[in-house]
Structure formats: C-alpha cells, structure tokens
Scaffold this active site. Structure first.
Site, PDB file in Angstrom:
ATOM      1  N   HIS A   1       2.747  11.010   0.765  1.00 42.63           N
ATOM      2  CA  HIS A   1       3.664  10.465   1.774  1.00 42.63           C
ATOM      3  C   HIS A   1       5.143  10.692   1.434  1.00 42.63           C
ATOM      4  O   HIS A   1       5.916  11.111   2.281  1.00 42.63           O
ATOM      5  CB  HIS A   1       3.390   8.968   1.967  1.00 42.63           C
ATOM      6  CG  HIS A   1       1.969   8.673   2.339  1.00 42.63           C
ATOM      7  ND1 HIS A   1       1.450   8.990   3.566  1.00 42.63           N
ATOM      8  CD2 HIS A   1       0.947   8.127   1.630  1.00 42.63           C
ATOM      9  CE1 HIS A   1       0.161   8.636   3.617  1.00 42.63           C
ATOM     10  NE2 HIS A   1      -0.161   8.114   2.447  1.00 42.63           N
TER      11      HIS A   1
ATOM     12  N   HIS B   1       0.852  -1.182   0.000  1.00 47.56           N
ATOM     13  CA  HIS B   1       0.000   0.000   0.000  1.00 47.56           C
ATOM     14  C   HIS B   1       0.894   1.240   0.000  1.00 47.56           C
ATOM     15  O   HIS B   1       0.803   2.049  -0.894  1.00 47.56           O
ATOM     16  CB  HIS B   1      -0.967  -0.027   1.199  1.00 47.56           C
ATOM     17  CG  HIS B   1      -1.979   1.075   1.152  1.00 47.56           C
ATOM     18  ND1 HIS B   1      -3.041   1.156   2.000  1.00 47.56           N
ATOM     19  CD2 HIS B   1      -2.068   2.157   0.342  1.00 47.56           C
ATOM     20  CE1 HIS B   1      -3.750   2.254   1.704  1.00 47.56           C
ATOM     21  NE2 HIS B   1      -3.186   2.862   0.709  1.00 47.56           N
TER      22      HIS B   1
ATOM     23  N   GLU C   1       0.628   8.088  -3.552  1.00 44.06           N
ATOM     24  CA  GLU C   1       1.538   7.684  -2.469  1.00 44.06           C
ATOM     25  C   GLU C   1       2.753   8.616  -2.412  1.00 44.06           C
ATOM     26  O   GLU C   1       3.199   9.010  -1.342  1.00 44.06           O
ATOM     27  CB  GLU C   1       1.983   6.224  -2.652  1.00 44.06           C
ATOM     28  CG  GLU C   1       0.859   5.211  -2.480  1.00 44.06           C
ATOM     29  CD  GLU C   1       0.190   5.265  -1.108  1.00 44.06           C
ATOM     30  OE1 GLU C   1       0.904   5.240  -0.093  1.00 44.06           O
ATOM     31  OE2 GLU C   1      -1.049   5.339  -1.053  1.00 44.06           O
TER      32      GLU C   1
END
Ligand SMILES: *[C@@H]1O[C@H](CO)[C@@H](O)[C@H](O)[C@H]1NC(C)=O
Ligand SMILES: *[C@@H]1O[C@H](CO)[C@@H](O)[C@H](O)[C@H]1NC(C)=O
Length: 237
Positions: free
Chosen positions: A121, A57, A117
């Site tokens: 992040h 993930h 992502e």
C-alpha cells in the site's frame, strides 16, 4: 539537459487552487495522490492490543474509480527488506507501532506485517515517491507513511467514537448504530466489516486528500459485509 521544476515549487500553484485528489486539477503525482481515495482501516481483534483501542490494519490508497492498487505494490525498488532495525531508528514510532499496530500472528511477526503494508500500500501513495521530497533522506518515504498513518489513527480513535455513542464492548448493536456513531464524528459513511457471521471485524474510513497531505473524509464506496438485520457482536477483548 532537461530542466525540471522541483515538486514543492510545482505543487505550490496547485495548493493555491486547493485541489482535492481525484479531480482534474490536482497537478500530478507529487502534489496529490494519483490513487486518490485513501482508506484508514482499523481492526477489532480479540486478544490483540489494548482493550480500549482498535488496532491499525493499514492506510490503503485506492484508485479513483474505487479499484485496488496492484497486489504486489507499485514500486519493487522500495522493498526495504526487514523493517525492524529500520523502524527502531525512531524509537517512539517503533513503540507506538508495537502497541497500536501489532500483527495478529504474534509480536515476532510485526515487522513482516508492517513490511506487507508498506510494500502493498505505502509504495502506491504517489506523493511519497523519492522525487517528491526536496532533499530525500534514506527511508523518509517509509517513515512518512507510518507517521501519517498513526496520526490519522489517533485522530480517528474509533473506540472513543463508539463509546461516545454508548457502543461498548460486550454488547451487540445494529449495523445502523455503528454507522451512525462514526458518521456523527466524521460526517460520512464508514465501511463496517464482519467476520464469523456477525462479529465486528473492521471499520474503514474513506478519505480524499487535499493539497497532498490533508485527509478529508468521504462516504465509503463499498458495501458492508455485515447483515443489516442481525445485531453485530462487539466482544470484549
Ligand atoms: C518519530 O516518530 C514520532 C511519532 O511517534 C514523530 O512524531 C516524529 O516526528 C518522528 N521523528 C522523526 C525524526 O521522524
Ligand atoms: C453520504 O452518505 C449518506 C448516507 O447514505 C447520504 O445521505 C449523503 O448524501 C452522502 N453524502 C455524499 C456527499 O454523497
């Protein structure tokens, strides 16, 4: 003109003191991630990826107080647009990501998932900021992020970890069994999450980072969303 020590030289001192992220001696954002609790999140999603692997993930830096970084990420100047042609420059990375980091929305949405992502992040990992590279090459931050994430994913192969504890798809097991199996491998408490009541969803391993790039597991800082009393279904996928 202001003189600056370049980050690698500056960090050398802190390397000698063996600094762990979220401590007071870590020496600033290039030497150690300021958002210094980093989660490796792997998902178990029916129909997605190889049947004997969790899929990635993401690799998520959290703040040292356990809080999340901003939803929009930390650096709008490093939104690189469509990542598909960029990541194809490293075909071996691209192939690994297509296999082990697929989007549950379908293959044609992979790049969108990876981009989310990265923006949300990756741009919050302060050691990947451009000025932290001694001779920054275009997209080196992006490639370092995905390569690091996949290295950790390979090192923490959760399917293998669980099967070593005789936890096999098609069965159901207690939360304690899942936690113990992962603890037997990492030494620390993971976070197990559930969906649809008591179906296995994700397993997250928490880390602090030593000397900027060495990931050391720590206990999870969050509570599991799975029931302690019901068995958790681990479906065949
Ligand atoms: C390309 O990706 C692989 C991982 O799949 C990595 O080992 C290698 O270092 C990368 N090459 C470059 C030039 O970044
Ligand atoms: C990690 O969690 C386990 C289980 O809750 C506990 O026994 C252990 O003391 C914790 N370790 C640290 C370093 O906090």
């Amino acid at each position: 003109m202001r003189r600056r020590l370049t980050p690698p030289f500056f960090c050398l001192f802190f390397k000698l003191v063996d600094a762990l992220s979220c401590s007071t001696t870590t020496g600033g954002s290039c030497c150690s991630p300021t958002n210094g609790i980093v989660l490796l999140s792997q998902q178990w999603y029916e129909g997605l990826g190889p049947s004997d692997y969790f899929t990635m993930h993401g690799l998520w830096p959290n703040m040292c107080n356990g809080g999340r970084t901003p939803k929009k990420g930390c650096d709008p100047s490093r939104r690189y647009g469509n990542l598909d042609p960029i990541l194809r420059r490293n075909q071996s990375l691209y192939d690994d990501m297509s296999t082990y980091w697929p989007s549950f929305n379908g293959e044609d949405r992979n790049a969108e998932f990876w981009s989310h992502e990265w923006i949300t992040h990756g741009t919050c990992i302060t050691t990947l900021e451009r000025q932290c590279f001694s001779n920054f090459q275009e997209y080196q931050d992006l490639f370092t992020y995905f390569n690091t994430a996949l290295e950790l994913y390979q090192q923490y192969n959760l399917y293998a970890v669980l099967s070593d504890a005789n936890i096999i798809p098609g069965g159901s097991y207690s939360l304690d069994q899942f936690e113990s199996a992962v603890r037997a491998y990492t030494g620390f408490m993971p976070l197990i999450t559930c969906k649809e009541g008591s179906k296995l969803d994700e397993i997250r391993i928490y880390f602090k980072v030593r000397n900027g790039n060495h990931y050391e597991p720590i206990n999870s800082t969050a509570r599991s969303s799975c029931s302690r009393t019901r068995r958790i279904e681990y479906p065949v996928k």
